[in-house]
Design an enzyme around this catalytic site. Sequence first.
Site, PDB file in Angstrom:
ATOM      1  CG  HIS A   1      -2.027  -0.985   1.163  1.00 54.15           C
ATOM      2  ND1 HIS A   1      -3.092  -0.976   2.045  1.00 54.15           N
ATOM      3  CD2 HIS A   1      -2.243  -2.014   0.303  1.00 54.15           C
ATOM      4  CE1 HIS A   1      -3.915  -1.965   1.735  1.00 54.15           C
ATOM      5  NE2 HIS A   1      -3.435  -2.614   0.682  1.00 54.15           N
TER       6      HIS A   1
ATOM      7  CB  CYS B   1      -2.120   1.739   6.142  1.00 60.18           C
ATOM      8  SG  CYS B   1      -1.585   0.877   4.643  1.00 60.18           S
TER       9      CYS B   1
ATOM     10  CD  GLU C   1      -1.937   4.157   3.338  1.00 54.41           C
ATOM     11  OE1 GLU C   1      -1.670   3.489   2.322  1.00 54.41           O
ATOM     12  OE2 GLU C   1      -3.069   4.177   3.851  1.00 54.41           O
TER      13      GLU C   1
ATOM     14  CB  CYS D   1      -6.579  -0.428   5.085  1.00 58.67           C
ATOM     15  SG  CYS D   1      -4.860  -1.009   5.082  1.00 58.67           S
TER      16      CYS D   1
HETATM   17 ZN   LIG Z   1      -3.521   0.231   3.657  1.00 58.43          ZN
END
Ligand SMILES: [Zn+2]
Length: 205
Positions: free
Chosen positions: A86, A119, A88, A116
């Site tokens: 991801h 993250c 991040e 999410c």
């Molecule tokens: Zn994430």
Amino acid sequence: MPDYESVGCAFKSRRARSVVPNGITAKDAKTAKVPEHERWMRVALAEAEAAAAEGEVPVGCVVVHEGRIIGRGHNRTEALKDPTAHAEIIAIGAAATALENWRLSGATVYVTIEPCLMCAGALTLARPELVVYGARDPKFGCLGSQYDIARDNRFNHGLKVVEGVLATESAGLLKEFFRSRRSGKQGTVPSARRAAQSPFSRKAQ
Ligand SMILES: [Zn+2]
């Protein structure tokens, strides 16, 4: 990547919430800090546009420390065949490398979509000074939507959060991405082109 598509146009582009956790006041969020937040969020949007151009779900992230970018990234789950790739995770990893310290003390993390569960957890561990995100993710977001780790005292490292910065643009990138994909096209979208034209585009860094 979370199953963003299943929520379709559910991304919420709220304005900055009037009160955010741990001492950031409405005045901070809405006045003095907003131009600075928008400046860096446009770089995160350029990262999200780069993701879209690669056929990845457009989410982008930058980490800023003492007025400069020390980490940046966009979603690469498809390219890397890695569910943890991801924006991040990539950006805070780069930032920690740049600082030679896993603690991102004094840094601000800008991400286009609400983080999410993974993250939000990683951000809690990284201990930045502030997390700023654009649009909410009602299905997977864990800084205010499905859950709010910043308000859970069991994990409280003093994570401060501002939401709603360039939320319309951030959500618009996602909506247009999925709309284009459904119609069989991929690539850049109008709002993404605006992001790419920002003075803080990739080449400028
Ligand atoms: Zn994430």
